[in-house]
Scaffold this motif. Structure first.
Motif, PDB file in Angstrom:
ATOM      1  N   GLN A 108       0.902  -1.242  -0.111  1.00  0.00           N
ATOM      2  CA  GLN A 108       0.099  -0.037  -0.043  1.00  0.00           C
ATOM      3  C   GLN A 108       1.034   1.302   0.088  1.00  0.00           C
ATOM      4  O   GLN A 108       1.624   1.457   0.912  1.00  0.00           O
ATOM      5  N   VAL A 109       0.759   2.039  -1.076  1.00  0.00           N
ATOM      6  CA  VAL A 109       1.333   3.170  -1.086  1.00  0.00           C
ATOM      7  C   VAL A 109       0.389   4.394  -0.476  1.00  0.00           C
ATOM      8  O   VAL A 109      -0.515   4.537  -1.129  1.00  0.00           O
ATOM      9  N   ALA A 110       1.053   5.300   0.122  1.00  0.00           N
ATOM     10  CA  ALA A 110       0.183   6.537   0.699  1.00  0.00           C
ATOM     11  C   ALA A 110       1.194   7.685   0.469  1.00  0.00           C
ATOM     12  O   ALA A 110       2.056   7.559   0.760  1.00  0.00           O
ATOM     13  N   GLN A 111       0.355   8.787   0.157  1.00  0.00           N
ATOM     14  CA  GLN A 111       1.038   9.905   0.073  1.00  0.00           C
ATOM     15  C   GLN A 111       0.775  10.821   1.148  1.00  0.00           C
ATOM     16  O   GLN A 111      -0.490  10.994   1.643  1.00  0.00           O
ATOM     17  N   VAL A 112       1.729  11.273   1.919  1.00  0.00           N
ATOM     18  CA  VAL A 112       1.418  12.096   3.033  1.00  0.00           C
ATOM     19  C   VAL A 112       2.351  13.492   2.695  1.00  0.00           C
ATOM     20  O   VAL A 112       3.355  13.812   2.300  1.00  0.00           O
ATOM     21  N   THR A 113       1.533  14.576   2.789  1.00  0.00           N
ATOM     22  CA  THR A 113       1.893  15.937   2.954  1.00  0.00           C
ATOM     23  C   THR A 113       1.909  16.603   3.925  1.00  0.00           C
ATOM     24  O   THR A 113       0.962  16.718   4.795  1.00  0.00           O
ATOM     25  N   THR A 114       3.270  17.308   4.454  1.00  0.00           N
ATOM     26  CA  THR A 114       3.223  18.089   5.756  1.00  0.00           C
ATOM     27  C   THR A 114       3.817  19.259   5.486  1.00  0.00           C
ATOM     28  O   THR A 114       4.577  19.624   4.518  1.00  0.00           O
ATOM     29  N   ALA A 115       3.578  20.393   6.425  1.00  0.00           N
ATOM     30  CA  ALA A 115       4.327  21.632   6.360  1.00  0.00           C
ATOM     31  C   ALA A 115       6.031  21.526   6.606  1.00  0.00           C
ATOM     32  O   ALA A 115       6.740  22.401   6.050  1.00  0.00           O
ATOM     33  N   THR A 116       6.268  20.546   7.315  1.00  0.00           N
ATOM     34  CA  THR A 116       7.852  20.613   7.409  1.00  0.00           C
ATOM     35  C   THR A 116       8.203  18.935   7.236  1.00  0.00           C
ATOM     36  O   THR A 116       7.376  18.194   7.518  1.00  0.00           O
ATOM     37  N   PRO A 117       9.426  18.509   7.282  1.00  0.00           N
ATOM     38  CA  PRO A 117       9.622  17.114   7.036  1.00  0.00           C
ATOM     39  C   PRO A 117       9.081  16.110   8.145  1.00  0.00           C
ATOM     40  O   PRO A 117       8.969  16.986   9.334  1.00  0.00           O
ATOM     41  N   ASP A 159      -8.007   6.453  -3.084  1.00  0.00           N
ATOM     42  CA  ASP A 159      -8.904   7.437  -3.476  1.00  0.00           C
ATOM     43  C   ASP A 159      -9.539   8.105  -2.150  1.00  0.00           C
ATOM     44  O   ASP A 159     -10.416   8.806  -2.422  1.00  0.00           O
ATOM     45  N   ARG A 160      -9.032   8.059  -1.007  1.00  0.00           N
ATOM     46  CA  ARG A 160      -9.583   8.625   0.172  1.00  0.00           C
ATOM     47  C   ARG A 160      -8.194   9.636   0.657  1.00  0.00           C
ATOM     48  O   ARG A 160      -6.945   9.428   0.569  1.00  0.00           O
ATOM     49  N   GLN A 161      -8.844  10.614   1.347  1.00  0.00           N
ATOM     50  CA  GLN A 161      -7.972  11.708   1.787  1.00  0.00           C
ATOM     51  C   GLN A 161      -8.407  12.049   3.133  1.00  0.00           C
ATOM     52  O   GLN A 161      -9.356  12.281   3.514  1.00  0.00           O
ATOM     53  N   LEU A 162      -7.328  12.168   4.037  1.00  0.00           N
ATOM     54  CA  LEU A 162      -7.627  12.758   5.493  1.00  0.00           C
ATOM     55  C   LEU A 162      -6.870  14.110   5.543  1.00  0.00           C
ATOM     56  O   LEU A 162      -5.435  14.226   5.370  1.00  0.00           O
ATOM     57  N   ASP A 163      -7.506  14.944   5.682  1.00  0.00           N
ATOM     58  CA  ASP A 163      -6.984  16.438   5.714  1.00  0.00           C
ATOM     59  C   ASP A 163      -6.878  16.961   7.182  1.00  0.00           C
ATOM     60  O   ASP A 163      -8.009  17.453   7.535  1.00  0.00           O
ATOM     61  N   GLU A 164      -5.722  16.852   7.805  1.00  0.00           N
ATOM     62  CA  GLU A 164      -5.598  17.470   9.151  1.00  0.00           C
ATOM     63  C   GLU A 164      -4.840  18.551   9.210  1.00  0.00           C
ATOM     64  O   GLU A 164      -4.022  18.723  10.147  1.00  0.00           O
ATOM     65  N   SER A 165      -4.860  19.408   8.181  1.00  0.00           N
ATOM     66  CA  SER A 165      -3.878  20.589   8.116  1.00  0.00           C
ATOM     67  C   SER A 165      -4.379  21.644   8.987  1.00  0.00           C
ATOM     68  O   SER A 165      -5.464  21.780   8.828  1.00  0.00           O
ATOM     69  N   VAL A 166      -3.415  22.378   9.381  1.00  0.00           N
ATOM     70  CA  VAL A 166      -4.048  23.698   9.969  1.00  0.00           C
ATOM     71  C   VAL A 166      -4.744  24.679   8.642  1.00  0.00           C
ATOM     72  O   VAL A 166      -5.745  25.244   9.312  1.00  0.00           O
ATOM     73  N   ARG A 167      -4.185  24.682   7.770  1.00  0.00           N
ATOM     74  CA  ARG A 167      -4.647  25.475   6.419  1.00  0.00           C
ATOM     75  C   ARG A 167      -6.169  24.992   6.315  1.00  0.00           C
ATOM     76  O   ARG A 167      -7.469  25.931   6.376  1.00  0.00           O
ATOM     77  N   ASN A 168      -6.570  23.815   6.335  1.00  0.00           N
ATOM     78  CA  ASN A 168      -7.865  23.226   6.317  1.00  0.00           C
ATOM     79  C   ASN A 168      -8.796  23.553   7.411  1.00  0.00           C
ATOM     80  O   ASN A 168      -9.920  23.928   7.227  1.00  0.00           O
ATOM     81  N   SER A 169      -8.090  23.632   8.511  1.00  0.00           N
ATOM     82  CA  SER A 169      -8.925  23.901   9.878  1.00  0.00           C
ATOM     83  C   SER A 169      -9.391  25.466   9.705  1.00  0.00           C
ATOM     84  O   SER A 169     -10.348  25.744  10.165  1.00  0.00           O
ATOM     85  N   LEU A 170      -8.582  26.123   9.431  1.00  0.00           N
ATOM     86  CA  LEU A 170      -8.682  27.686   9.238  1.00  0.00           C
ATOM     87  C   LEU A 170      -9.794  27.812   8.188  1.00  0.00           C
ATOM     88  O   LEU A 170     -10.502  28.743   8.314  1.00  0.00           O
ATOM     89  N   ARG A 171      -9.702  27.114   6.973  1.00  0.00           N
ATOM     90  CA  ARG A 171     -10.675  27.297   5.832  1.00  0.00           C
ATOM     91  C   ARG A 171     -12.300  26.896   6.620  1.00  0.00           C
ATOM     92  O   ARG A 171     -13.025  27.668   6.320  1.00  0.00           O
ATOM     93  N   LYS A 172     -12.175  25.883   7.448  1.00  0.00           N
ATOM     94  CA  LYS A 172     -13.325  25.476   7.794  1.00  0.00           C
ATOM     95  C   LYS A 172     -14.007  26.571   8.839  1.00  0.00           C
ATOM     96  O   LYS A 172     -15.356  26.797   8.771  1.00  0.00           O
ATOM     97  N   LEU A 173     -13.299  26.990   9.682  1.00  0.00           N
ATOM     98  CA  LEU A 173     -13.506  28.117  10.549  1.00  0.00           C
ATOM     99  C   LEU A 173     -14.027  29.191   9.721  1.00  0.00           C
ATOM    100  O   LEU A 173     -14.997  29.950  10.043  1.00  0.00           O
ATOM    101  N   ARG A 174     -13.352  29.810   8.578  1.00  0.00           N
ATOM    102  CA  ARG A 174     -13.388  30.918   7.900  1.00  0.00           C
ATOM    103  C   ARG A 174     -14.956  30.771   7.259  1.00  0.00           C
ATOM    104  O   ARG A 174     -15.835  31.474   7.343  1.00  0.00           O
TER     105      ARG A 174
END
Length: 187
Positions: A108-117, A159-174
């Motif tokens: 299983q290959v998963a892509q993870v994107t983070t703000a820092t390494p 095809d599933r995504q879990l977005d736990e980024s601060v950017r996404n949290s701010l977008r939801k709050l906005r």
């Protein structure tokens, strides 16, 4: 039907046929070459998407580029896809083929994107999440950094995504404030 879903079906058919004929590894190499060529050649991607260019021209170009470099099954596959007017889905086929190949091999290959390494502890935690979700023990994380996330992570598995980024949290709050500005007043 979305191009990606069409591509997934074509990739599955190609994988099944290659496995049945005992040429899976050769077709896998073909798809790797095809994906690499598309990634490096924007003009080819645009050509395959272009509805004005006739299907036989697209097939002739594919044969000119890949003829003699890929197996007969892959060449016939290109013919079938172009006969069905689905060249625009080819862009996704190699990626879908890779995903299905990995699953067949128990990977299983998963892509993870983070703000820092990634920190080692978070890497292991994400590996555990992917293993539990997929039921597979052999997990590979493809890591990338996107500073615009501010913090947290985005995890994509299939095809599933879990977005736990601060950017996404701010977008939801906005968006929450925009929807009902009077409920969120400060005392």
């Amino acid at each position: 039907m979305s191009e990606q879903r069409v591509a997934s079906r074509y990739a599955k058919s190609l994988l099944d046929l290659a496995e049945e004929r005992g040429t899976l590894e050769q077709v896998k190499q073909d798809m790797d070459l095809f994906r690499k060529t598309l990634e490096q050649n924007r003009d080819l991607r645009l050509l395959l998407r272009n509805p004005i260019v006739k299907h036989d021209k697209k097939l002739a170009i594919l044969k000119a580029i890949f003829g003699g470099k890929v197996s007969d099954i892959t060449e016939k596959f290109f013919s079938i896809v172009t006969q069905h007017n689905r060249e625009s889905a080819l862009e996704w086929v190699a990626t879908e083929f890779q995903s299905q190949y990995d699953l067949l091999r128990g990977m299983q290959v998963a892509q993870v994107t983070t703000a820092t390494p990634l920190a080692p502890a978070l890497r292991e935690q994400l590996n555990t999440i992917v293993r539990e979700q997929s039921g597979l023990q052999n997990v590979t994380l493809q890591e990338s950094v996107d500073e615009s996330l501010i913090g947290g992570f985005i995890l994509r598995v299939g095809d599933r995504q879990l977005d736990e980024s601060v950017r996404n949290s701010l977008r939801k709050l906005r968006n929450s404030f925009k929807e009902n500005p009077y409920q969120h007043h400060i005392n």
